[in-house]
Design an enzyme around this catalytic site. Structure first.
Site, mmCIF file in Angstrom:
data_model
loop_
_atom_site.group_PDB
_atom_site.id
_atom_site.type_symbol
_atom_site.label_atom_id
_atom_site.label_comp_id
_atom_site.label_asym_id
_atom_site.label_seq_id
_atom_site.Cartn_x
_atom_site.Cartn_y
_atom_site.Cartn_z
ATOM 1 N N LYS A 113 0.833 -1.220 0.000
ATOM 2 C CA LYS A 113 0.000 0.000 0.000
ATOM 3 C C LYS A 113 0.852 1.247 0.000
ATOM 4 O O LYS A 113 0.497 2.241 -0.634
ATOM 5 C CB LYS A 113 -0.935 0.005 1.217
ATOM 6 N N LYS A 194 -10.451 -3.662 -13.625
ATOM 7 C CA LYS A 194 -11.230 -4.019 -12.435
ATOM 8 C C LYS A 194 -11.982 -2.773 -11.930
ATOM 9 O O LYS A 194 -11.404 -1.680 -11.903
ATOM 10 C CB LYS A 194 -10.240 -4.514 -11.362
ATOM 11 N N LYS A 197 -12.737 2.518 -7.314
ATOM 12 C CA LYS A 197 -12.847 3.981 -7.153
ATOM 13 C C LYS A 197 -11.597 4.665 -7.685
ATOM 14 O O LYS A 197 -11.670 5.708 -8.305
ATOM 15 C CB LYS A 197 -12.942 4.347 -5.662
#
Ligand code: SF4
Length: 326
Positions: A113, A194, A197
């Protein structure tokens, strides 16, 4: 006594078809057989969005409206917001005293991340420790199962390790939660990647019918189908993926045939799937409208949910404090 299941979602944006068909439909199904606890993980949203907190409250509310409109029943399930139950923060603090830092540093999503969100400074204490908060969220309710996708299995294993460490340091308080592996259907966004957001390619549950139809109209198709009479290949077309989700078996077979022979054009094909999608989304839109027309209803539901969740969480925290002799 029904077995307990717990799951949460971060309020990091508006819910889209991917969230609905993956997590939310699963939440709805679980209600039939389990004592469900569903929470909005607003403190988790802070771990990556601590600089931009202005939307967290609105997204939390929107998330709840979507959940309720999509069939989460607050009579059967305990629906609450994490920050309304401060026991989550207290257990997080207590657990943080016993977690070795290397356990957190080897968490695979920690590095991943940080790389994905390189524009944000995620070298924070809160971001490193978010699996401890996650463990606190879960362990407070001593659930039998936690529904997870394959990629989240390492997180749940870390929660189990934390439970084991606590139980062996003090005395057994936490049962180890089992995973309830959930298959998520592949849902592609309007650009063929995919649905996410962060790609800006979503169809949201809160989108009105004309918006849904417009988004579908501009959706990418088989790139080889340039002119109307070019035959297409539905297997490489994301619109066909929507047919597989929303259309009847007969329509899917017909589109499959007609696309390959150019008997159907992409506009007509998209209209067919838009009609089915609108049909499925209409009850959700009606549910959203009903909730919006009843001011205070959502707040009342989460107040009640927090009260029910806190009753369980408080009891666990008493056990924890007893075991730690504090
Ligand atoms: S006809 Fe349908 S399945 Fe075939 S390329 Fe066009 S939109 Fe895709």
């Amino acid at each position: 006594m029904r077995k307990r299941v717990l799951s949460g979602m971060q309020p990091s944006g508006l819910l889209h078809l991917g969230n609905w068909l993956g997590a939310l439909e699963n939440f709805k199904a679980l209600q039939a057989d389990y004592d469900c606890f569903f929470f909005v993980a607003d403190w988790h949203a802070l771990s990556t969005n601590y600089e931009h907190t202005d939307k967290i409250k609105d997204y939390s509310r929107e998330l709840l409206v979507d959940w309720l409109a999509a069939g989460i029943d607050p009579q059967r399930s305990t629906v609450f917001i994490q920050s309304h139950v401060p026991e989550h923060a207290i257990l997080h603090l207590l657990l943080s005293m016993i977690i070795p830092i290397p356990w957190l540093e080897r968490n695979p999503t920690y590095k991943e991340k940080q790389e994905q969100l390189a524009e944000r400074d995620l070298s924070t204490y809160g971001f490193l420790g978010y699996p401890v908060l996650q463990a606190a969220d879960i362990l407070l309710y001593k659930p039998e199962f936690v529904p997870v996708g394959k990629d989240q299995l390492p997180h749940l294993e870390l929660t189990r390790e934390i439970a084991r460490r606590f139980n062996s340091l003090y005395r057994p308080v936490f049962p180890e939660p089992k995973d309830k592996l959930t298959e998520f259907p592949r849902v592609l966004g309007t650009d063929g990647r995919k649905m996410s957001k962060s790609y800006g390619n979503t169809i949201n549950l809160s989108d009105a019918e004309p918006v849904v139809r417009r988004k579908l109209k501009t959706m990418v198709t088989d790139p080889a189908r340039v002119r109307r009479h070019d035959p297409g290949n539905p297997e490489v077309c994301p619109v066909f993926d929507f047919h597989k989700i929303f259309s009847t078996r007969e329509t899917i077979a017909q589109v499959d045939r007609d696309c390959r022979t150019a008997a159907i054009g992409c506009i007509d094909c998209k209209t067919l799937v838009a009609d089915r999608m609108v049909e499925r989304l209409t009850p959700i839109w009606e549910g959203r409208a009903a909730l919006t027309a009843t001011p205070g209803r959502v707040e009342e539901i989460v107040r009640d949910g927090a009260r029910r969740a806190a009753a369980v969480a408080r009891q666990t925290l008493e056990d924890v404090k007893g075991a730690m002799k504090i």
